[in-house]
Design a protein around this motif. Structure first.
Motif, PDB file in Angstrom:
ATOM      1  N   PHE A   1       0.822  -1.207   0.000  1.00 38.18           N
ATOM      2  CA  PHE A   1       0.000   0.000   0.000  1.00 38.18           C
ATOM      3  C   PHE A   1       0.856   1.257   0.000  1.00 38.18           C
ATOM      4  O   PHE A   1       1.805   1.356   0.777  1.00 38.18           O
ATOM      5  CB  PHE A   1      -0.920   0.013   1.220  1.00 38.18           C
ATOM      6  CG  PHE A   1      -1.894  -1.119   1.230  1.00 38.18           C
ATOM      7  CD1 PHE A   1      -2.334  -1.684   0.036  1.00 38.18           C
ATOM      8  CD2 PHE A   1      -2.359  -1.630   2.415  1.00 38.18           C
ATOM      9  CE1 PHE A   1      -3.235  -2.732   0.047  1.00 38.18           C
ATOM     10  CE2 PHE A   1      -3.265  -2.680   2.435  1.00 38.18           C
ATOM     11  CZ  PHE A   1      -3.697  -3.235   1.243  1.00 38.18           C
TER      12      PHE A   1
ATOM     13  N   LYS B   1      -0.959   9.588   0.766  1.00 38.58           N
ATOM     14  CA  LYS B   1      -2.416   9.621   0.624  1.00 38.58           C
ATOM     15  C   LYS B   1      -2.854  10.256  -0.691  1.00 38.58           C
ATOM     16  O   LYS B   1      -3.984  10.097  -1.127  1.00 38.58           O
ATOM     17  CB  LYS B   1      -3.033  10.387   1.795  1.00 38.58           C
ATOM     18  CG  LYS B   1      -2.812   9.692   3.133  1.00 38.58           C
ATOM     19  CD  LYS B   1      -3.288  10.571   4.277  1.00 38.58           C
ATOM     20  CE  LYS B   1      -2.932   9.938   5.610  1.00 38.58           C
ATOM     21  NZ  LYS B   1      -3.233  10.828   6.746  1.00 38.58           N
TER      22      LYS B   1
ATOM     23  N   THR C   1      -1.750   9.587  -3.574  1.00 41.40           N
ATOM     24  CA  THR C   1      -1.652   8.666  -4.702  1.00 41.40           C
ATOM     25  C   THR C   1      -3.039   8.418  -5.277  1.00 41.40           C
ATOM     26  O   THR C   1      -3.997   8.150  -4.554  1.00 41.40           O
ATOM     27  CB  THR C   1      -1.031   7.325  -4.251  1.00 41.40           C
ATOM     28  OG1 THR C   1       0.226   7.594  -3.653  1.00 41.40           O
ATOM     29  CG2 THR C   1      -0.862   6.383  -5.425  1.00 41.40           C
ATOM     30  N   GLU C   2      -3.125   8.528  -6.589  1.00 44.10           N
ATOM     31  CA  GLU C   2      -4.433   8.382  -7.243  1.00 44.10           C
ATOM     32  C   GLU C   2      -4.762   6.913  -7.426  1.00 44.10           C
ATOM     33  O   GLU C   2      -4.186   6.226  -8.259  1.00 44.10           O
ATOM     34  CB  GLU C   2      -4.433   9.104  -8.597  1.00 44.10           C
ATOM     35  CG  GLU C   2      -4.363  10.601  -8.446  1.00 44.10           C
ATOM     36  CD  GLU C   2      -4.442  11.308  -9.792  1.00 44.10           C
ATOM     37  OE1 GLU C   2      -4.771  10.640 -10.783  1.00 44.10           O
ATOM     38  OE2 GLU C   2      -4.164  12.507  -9.828  1.00 44.10           O
ATOM     39  N   ILE C   3      -5.702   6.428  -6.622  1.00 48.27           N
ATOM     40  CA  ILE C   3      -6.200   5.076  -6.775  1.00 48.27           C
ATOM     41  C   ILE C   3      -7.716   5.124  -6.678  1.00 48.27           C
ATOM     42  O   ILE C   3      -8.296   6.080  -6.176  1.00 48.27           O
ATOM     43  CB  ILE C   3      -5.634   4.124  -5.700  1.00 48.27           C
ATOM     44  CG1 ILE C   3      -5.831   4.721  -4.306  1.00 48.27           C
ATOM     45  CG2 ILE C   3      -4.182   3.813  -5.930  1.00 48.27           C
ATOM     46  CD1 ILE C   3      -5.355   3.810  -3.186  1.00 48.27           C
ATOM     47  N   GLU C   4      -8.374   4.078  -7.145  1.00 48.78           N
ATOM     48  CA  GLU C   4      -9.838   4.062  -7.156  1.00 48.78           C
ATOM     49  C   GLU C   4     -10.392   4.210  -5.741  1.00 48.78           C
ATOM     50  O   GLU C   4      -9.825   3.713  -4.779  1.00 48.78           O
ATOM     51  CB  GLU C   4     -10.334   2.734  -7.738  1.00 48.78           C
ATOM     52  CG  GLU C   4     -10.029   2.573  -9.216  1.00 48.78           C
ATOM     53  CD  GLU C   4     -10.530   1.236  -9.719  1.00 48.78           C
ATOM     54  OE1 GLU C   4     -11.447   0.666  -9.088  1.00 48.78           O
ATOM     55  OE2 GLU C   4     -10.005   0.758 -10.728  1.00 48.78           O
ATOM     56  N   GLU C   5     -11.555   4.877  -5.639  1.00 45.53           N
ATOM     57  CA  GLU C   5     -12.179   5.126  -4.347  1.00 45.53           C
ATOM     58  C   GLU C   5     -12.515   3.824  -3.632  1.00 45.53           C
ATOM     59  O   GLU C   5     -12.348   3.689  -2.422  1.00 45.53           O
ATOM     60  CB  GLU C   5     -13.459   5.970  -4.542  1.00 45.53           C
ATOM     61  CG  GLU C   5     -13.963   6.638  -3.273  1.00 45.53           C
ATOM     62  CD  GLU C   5     -12.938   7.616  -2.690  1.00 45.53           C
ATOM     63  OE1 GLU C   5     -12.839   7.660  -1.443  1.00 45.53           O
ATOM     64  OE2 GLU C   5     -12.215   8.291  -3.450  1.00 45.53           O
TER      65      GLU C   5
ATOM     66  N   LYS D   1      -9.455   2.439  -2.220  1.00 42.77           N
ATOM     67  CA  LYS D   1      -9.001   3.269  -1.106  1.00 42.77           C
ATOM     68  C   LYS D   1      -9.748   2.912   0.180  1.00 42.77           C
ATOM     69  O   LYS D   1      -9.151   2.857   1.264  1.00 42.77           O
ATOM     70  CB  LYS D   1      -9.208   4.751  -1.451  1.00 42.77           C
ATOM     71  CG  LYS D   1      -8.459   5.692  -0.534  1.00 42.77           C
ATOM     72  CD  LYS D   1      -8.646   7.133  -0.962  1.00 42.77           C
ATOM     73  CE  LYS D   1      -7.893   7.467  -2.232  1.00 42.77           C
ATOM     74  NZ  LYS D   1      -7.942   8.898  -2.579  1.00 42.77           N
ATOM     75  N   LYS D   2     -11.038   2.608   0.052  1.00 45.91           N
ATOM     76  CA  LYS D   2     -11.834   2.238   1.235  1.00 45.91           C
ATOM     77  C   LYS D   2     -11.316   0.943   1.853  1.00 45.91           C
ATOM     78  O   LYS D   2     -11.210   0.812   3.072  1.00 45.91           O
ATOM     79  CB  LYS D   2     -13.308   2.075   0.840  1.00 45.91           C
ATOM     80  CG  LYS D   2     -14.034   3.395   0.654  1.00 45.91           C
ATOM     81  CD  LYS D   2     -15.483   3.154   0.301  1.00 45.91           C
ATOM     82  CE  LYS D   2     -16.223   4.473   0.077  1.00 45.91           C
ATOM     83  NZ  LYS D   2     -17.635   4.246  -0.315  1.00 45.91           N
TER      84      LYS D   2
ATOM     85  N   ILE E   1      -8.295  -0.265   1.568  1.00 47.84           N
ATOM     86  CA  ILE E   1      -6.977   0.000   2.161  1.00 47.84           C
ATOM     87  C   ILE E   1      -7.136   0.659   3.513  1.00 47.84           C
ATOM     88  O   ILE E   1      -6.448   0.301   4.482  1.00 47.84           O
ATOM     89  CB  ILE E   1      -6.139   0.889   1.209  1.00 47.84           C
ATOM     90  CG1 ILE E   1      -5.738   0.094  -0.035  1.00 47.84           C
ATOM     91  CG2 ILE E   1      -4.887   1.407   1.925  1.00 47.84           C
ATOM     92  CD1 ILE E   1      -5.019   0.908  -1.092  1.00 47.84           C
ATOM     93  N   ASN E   2      -8.056   1.632   3.608  1.00 48.44           N
ATOM     94  CA  ASN E   2      -8.251   2.339   4.880  1.00 48.44           C
ATOM     95  C   ASN E   2      -8.742   1.399   5.973  1.00 48.44           C
ATOM     96  O   ASN E   2      -8.348   1.514   7.139  1.00 48.44           O
ATOM     97  CB  ASN E   2      -9.246   3.489   4.700  1.00 48.44           C
ATOM     98  CG  ASN E   2      -8.617   4.658   3.966  1.00 48.44           C
ATOM     99  OD1 ASN E   2      -7.381   4.804   3.975  1.00 48.44           O
ATOM    100  ND2 ASN E   2      -9.428   5.481   3.322  1.00 48.44           N
TER     101      ASN E   2
ATOM    102  N   LYS F   1      -5.800  -0.613   7.064  1.00 45.23           N
ATOM    103  CA  LYS F   1      -4.884   0.277   7.784  1.00 45.23           C
ATOM    104  C   LYS F   1      -5.374   0.524   9.211  1.00 45.23           C
ATOM    105  O   LYS F   1      -4.599   0.468  10.181  1.00 45.23           O
ATOM    106  CB  LYS F   1      -4.778   1.591   7.013  1.00 45.23           C
ATOM    107  CG  LYS F   1      -3.917   2.649   7.671  1.00 45.23           C
ATOM    108  CD  LYS F   1      -3.922   3.900   6.801  1.00 45.23           C
ATOM    109  CE  LYS F   1      -3.190   5.051   7.461  1.00 45.23           C
ATOM    110  NZ  LYS F   1      -3.223   6.276   6.628  1.00 45.23           N
TER     111      LYS F   1
END
Length: 1016
Positions: A504, A508, A510-514, A517-518, A520-521, A524
């Motif tokens: 990962f 923050k 870094t452009e990745i799909e929403e 991103k959810k 990953i969060n 995390k």
């Protein structure tokens, strides 16, 4: 086997095979040299004149050249300069014309222009000592290789003894080892190593050529392969291109190629030369070498050899990397070897454009490193257009063939726009990719990109199993811990496995799909819970204190930089603060906690920038007691080489090649005590490893990682395998007869070697299993095997010091603690005592041993140790060698005749004592005594005391003629031999000697004079 058998089996084998490779044999006694002079000066002078026939060299010029060699000191700087002379020649100013010329010592282009001599029994003398090398290899009169041979059938010696012998020689005959570059220790196997006199330990390797068949030495290929390595062309090639001094962080040593490195380089060089000479059109290749096999050095060796090849004529050699730490590592390694020309890092896009634009677009020549990220299409569009225009009429980097691009970790970044841009610029170049982790995914196929499938997937391959077999790396085990408390929940783990990212991004922005991103969060938030970090830190402390401290070191791999600081704070609560250090980067946007940590870091390392601090921490990790644990998130997961690192506490989601690269940090061998690297998994990631690697070919990743549970299976299997060697023998430590039977079983060399090798491996597994209950289940078996191991080595070496006690106490304290609970070591010393080999030996033997089996075993091992091993120290030992060897051979037979073995052993010992008393009574020195022994053996009876007095008179007369180096003075040697012969002829009738016997005796007595004249 006797000394003669040793010579026949190993020494004479190697000489014979090298003669077949067109080495010219000259006996040591016939070499044109004095014993104090390491060089064959006349041979060297003739070779210099022959090789440099285009240079008019006067006598004063020759003298100056020789002085450049001879007057160099024997320390680091002198040795380094001499290796440079051997590689590149010596620059001198001609006496007559005052022209500066380079005089070559070897002809690397025309093999037959050199003189290759192999010699045996070569003596070297210093003011205080004398040493004799079994085999020496001279090229143009310069000694380059020393070979020491040991009898593969002797119970007490092995290649390790030959290695130690060469190491001892280095400290005594220092002038010789200014020139010698390679040592070889040989018995049934052959090991080679660079000569580094000032360094206590050097790398020891085996050469392997799997295309060879070894009929003389069974399955082991090293004896046959070493002959190929030492062939004339190969030796000069290694000297020129694969052997270098290396200095980094104050360590001064040498590096020498391993067989797979040279094999890969030669394949690369051949591909380049074939295309340059229009024999073929292939311009790329994939080199698959497992992590820890020395890929960085392989690239450097290849670049160096290609740069200096005539076919490429002033090329550009480019090393392309994808991480700054790898770039730093390669630059550091290249500079440590002090190669020329110096490597030039391309540190910016502007710098890259300068290199490409140089000389009207032809490009700068030399060695360069660059990160792949410098090749950005949008920033180099104008450059590409300009180069395109130049290339229509001129030579440029776009159409030049003599550009070689080496790509490290070719699986990672060689598929996107950056790689396409690079290949667009170097359209006609050679591309060689190095990897330990090829990728077979849609749109990312390393084979298609750099190889020629299906006929050629690899230009060279060296898989994990090869590396384990050779001992260059160890296996990697993993162990899940705190599964119920801290592992990723099933859905979070599945989410991670589904996400394309291999790790990962911390940034923050870094452009990745929403949607991604959810996920990953969520992962995390789970991983970074403070109570979770606290729980893991406590577990790390318990595991580290119990299983690692004092022997190895560890690394914590945290989710991100903030988590690194969290781990540091928590570990400082349960361990001393100096135990751990964080190694990571810092930015202006860092949060309060990271900035606070940075402040404390700068306070602890005043006046140093962050690069200096990181270097100091990693150096201390490798060399000092503290730090013991490194905390990282990204840095050091690639390119970090620390053999002392054994355990990785993994708490960062990684997969595919990134995971494999990270865990491979633990796979470096360490002092022959590391059974495996260990990954403690706090996430559950490694359970999914098998699924993650299903895309790979089986042979490449067979056993890449094994569950620590498998270690139990291996432990039990190995115990059973070892016990099978002692089938039929009762495992009762109290029954001495059964112990003696077990020791007898090891009289077979192959069985003994297998037992010792397997037991040492078992001991390492025992340590790695820590407190696992499986050890209790097999405690009795392990203790018994340990007991037999201890008893056998004590008997074999006739000493308690067969292993380094400090070393064993440090790295195998669990084994010792476990065994000491079950075995009273003092009882071993009491039941199987070491009896001093002196005039009271027989008396003590009778008093301390009860049965004929025990007495026979002790006599046999004692005689083997002191007579067969030390036979050249005393003519009495030498006279008993054949009798002792027959005794050893009888012992090795399946049916033991203990009574006769014991009786014959006593007879030998009595003979030994009688001869020693006789020598003392007659007042003979060792030479005089050998004279008496030879004659009495030849005539079959004792000689009169009057004749012994005549021998003493002859000896005293000869002593006046003997001076340093007398045996190399041909005239004097012949004179002394005539005097000995005249003496024998004078007494021919009284002794009843024939002329044939006189010829034989005069030769043997002359050899004895050479051997014993300095030994009293």
């Amino acid at each position: 086997m006797t000394k003669q058998a040793e010579k026949h089996i190993v020494q004479e084998y190697m000489i014979k095979k090298l003669i077949e490779k067109k080495w010219v044999y000259v006996a040591g006694k016939d070499l044109d040299r004095t014993l104090e002079e390491p060089l064959l000066l006349n041979n060297l002078i003739k070779s210099i004149k022959r090789i440099n026939s285009d240079v008019k060299l006067d006598e004063i010029d020759i003298k100056n050249i020789l002085n450049e060699l001879k007057l160099r000191a024997s320390g680091y700087e002198g040795n380094k300069q001499i290796l440079n002379f051997l590689k590149n020649g010596i620059s001198i100013k001609l006496d007559r014309t005052k022209d500066l010329v380079r005089v070559n010592l070897f002809d690397y282009f025309k093999l037959e222009n050199n003189e290759f001599i192999i010699s045996d029994e070569v003596k070297y003398r210093t003011a205080n000592d004398e040493k004799r090398a079994d085999i020496m290899l001279y090229v143009n009169g310069i000694p380059l290789v020393i070979i020491e041979c040991k009898d593969p059938g002797n119970l007490s010696v092995g290649w390790q003894d030959a290695y130690k012998q060469i190491r001892d020689y280095q400290n005594i005959v220092k002038e010789l080892f200014k020139y010698v570059q390679i040592g070889v220790a040989a018995e049934s196997v052959a090991k080679y190593f660079p000569i580094v006199p000032w360094q206590e330990k050097v790398g020891i390797y085996e050469w392997k050529d799997k295309n060879l068949i070894n009929q003389e030495f069974g399955k082991d290929l090293s004896m046959t392969s070493i002959i190929e390595m030492l062939s004339r062309e190969s030796l000069l090639d290694i000297l020129k291109n694969y052997l270098f001094f290396r200095e980094e962080r104050g360590e001064k040593t040498k590096v020498i190629t391993r067989y797979m490195q040279k094999r890969a380089v030669e394949s690369i060089v051949k591909r380049v030369k074939d295309r340059m000479n229009k024999k073929a059109d292939k311009n790329k290749g994939l080199i698959w070498h497992w992590q820890g096999s020395g890929k960085t050095l392989t690239m450097i060796f290849a670049g160096y050899k290609l740069y200096h090849s005539s076919e490429l004529a002033n090329p550009t050699i480019l090393f392309v990397l994808d991480r700054s730490e790898l770039e730093d590592q390669l630059n550091r390694e290249f500079n440590a070897l002090e190669l020329t020309p110096k490597i030039e890092p391309i540190t910016s896009i502007r710098k890259l454009e300068e290199v490409l634009n140089h000389d009207e677009g032809k490009g700068k020549r030399g060695f360069f490193t660059v990160l792949i990220h410098k090749f950005r299409e949008e920033e180099q569009r104008e450059l590409i257009e300009r180069l395109n225009e130049f290339s229509k009429k001129n030579e440029t980097v776009m159409n030049r063939k003599n550009i070689v691009v080496f790509i490290d970790e070719g699986h990672r970044t060689q598929y996107g726009l950056l790689a396409a841009q690079m290949k667009n610029i170097f359209r006609n170049a050679f591309f060689f990719a190095f990897t330990g982790t090829p990728i077979l995914e849609k749109g990312k196929n390393t084979y298609d990109e750099f190889a020629y499938p299906p006929e050629e997937n690899y230009l060279d391959k060296y898989f994990m199993t090869d590396s384990w077999d050779d001992g260059f790396t160890v296996r990697i085990a993993y162990q899940p811990r705190l599964e119920q408390d801290v592992h990723l929940k099933k859905q979070l783990l599945q989410d991670f496995m589904d996400i394309e990212l291999e790790e990962f991004p911390e940034d923050k922005k870094t452009e990745i799909e929403e949607k991604v991103k959810k996920k990953i969060n969520a992962i995390k938030m789970f991983i970074k819970k403070p109570e979770r970090i606290t729980r893991i830190a406590q577990d790390i402390k318990e595991h580290f204190k119990e299983d690692i401290e004092g022997r190895f070191k560890a690394m914590v791999v945290a989710y991100d930089r903030e988590t690194c600081v969290m781990y540091k704070n928590e570990l400082d609560k349960v361990l001393p603060k100096e135990y751990s250090e964080v190694v990571m980067t810092f930015t202006e946007e860092d949060n309060k906690e990271i900035k606070k940590y940075l402040e404390t870091l700068r306070e602890r390392f005043p006046g140093k920038d962050l690069d200096e601090i990181r270097k100091e921490i990693t150096t201390k990790f490798n060399e000092n007691d503290n730090p013991k644990i490194l905390i990282v998130t990204d840095m050091l997961l690639t390119g970090f080489d620390a053999p002392v690192l054994q355990t990785m506490y993994l708490d960062k989601p990684l997969k595919k090649h990134r995971l494999l690269q990270a865990i491979a940090r633990t796979n470096r061998p360490y002092k022959d005590v590391k059974e495996a690297g260990l990954i403690i998994d706090y996430l559950g990631i490694l359970k999914e490893l098998k699924k993650a690697y299903e895309m790979y070919a089986k042979e490449e990743f067979k056993g890449v990682l094994f569950d620590k549970e498998q270690l139990k299976v291996d432990f039990v299997s190995q115990i059973k395998e070892l016990l099978e060697l002692f089938k039929g023998i009762k495992m009762d430590l109290k029954e001495r007869e059964e112990v003696v039977k077990a020791i007898e079983r090891l009289s077979d060399e192959e069985t003994a070697k297998l037992f010792l090798e397997k037991y040492k491996s078992l001991r390492k597994k025992f340590e790695l299993l820590a407190s696992d209950i499986i050890k209790i289940d097999y405690a009795k078996d392990f203790v018994w095997l340990s007991y037999i191991y201890t008893c056998y080595l004590r008997e074999l070496h006739q000493s308690d010091d067969f292993e380094d006690n400090e070393f064993i106490n440090k790295f195998f304290y669990k084994t010792l603690k476990f065994i000491h609970k079950s075995i009273n070591i003092e009882e071993i010393r009491k039941d199987l005592p070491i009896i001093k080999f002196d005039e009271n030996y027989i008396k003590n033997l009778e008093n301390k041993f009860k049965t004929k089996e025990e007495k026979a075993a002790n006599i046999l091992f004692t005689l083997n140790r002191f007579i067969l091993v030390d036979q050249e120290k005393d003519p009495i030992y030498e006279s008993l060698v054949d009798r002792v060897q027959r005794l050893v051979d009888r012992w090795k037979q399946k049916t033991k005749d203990y009574q006769n073995i014991y009786k014959e052993g006593l007879d030998i010992l009595n003979t030994l004592n009688e001869k020693q008393k006789e020598r003392e009574k007659l007042g003979l020195n060792k030479f005089e005594h050998s004279f008496v022994i030879y004659i009495e053996k030849e005539i079959g009876k004792n000689i009169k005391k009057e004749f012994i007095n005549e021998i003493k008179g002859l000896s005293e007369g000869l002593s006046h003629e003997i001076f340093s180096n007398w045996e190399n003075q041909v005239t004097l040697r012949k004179t002394i031999e005539k005097e000995i012969r005249r003496f024998l002829i004078k007494n021919k009738q009284e002794l009843g000697l024939s002329l044939e016997q006189i010829d034989l005796l005069s030769t043997k007595i002359l050899e004895s004079l050479q051997k014993y004249e300095k030994r009293g």
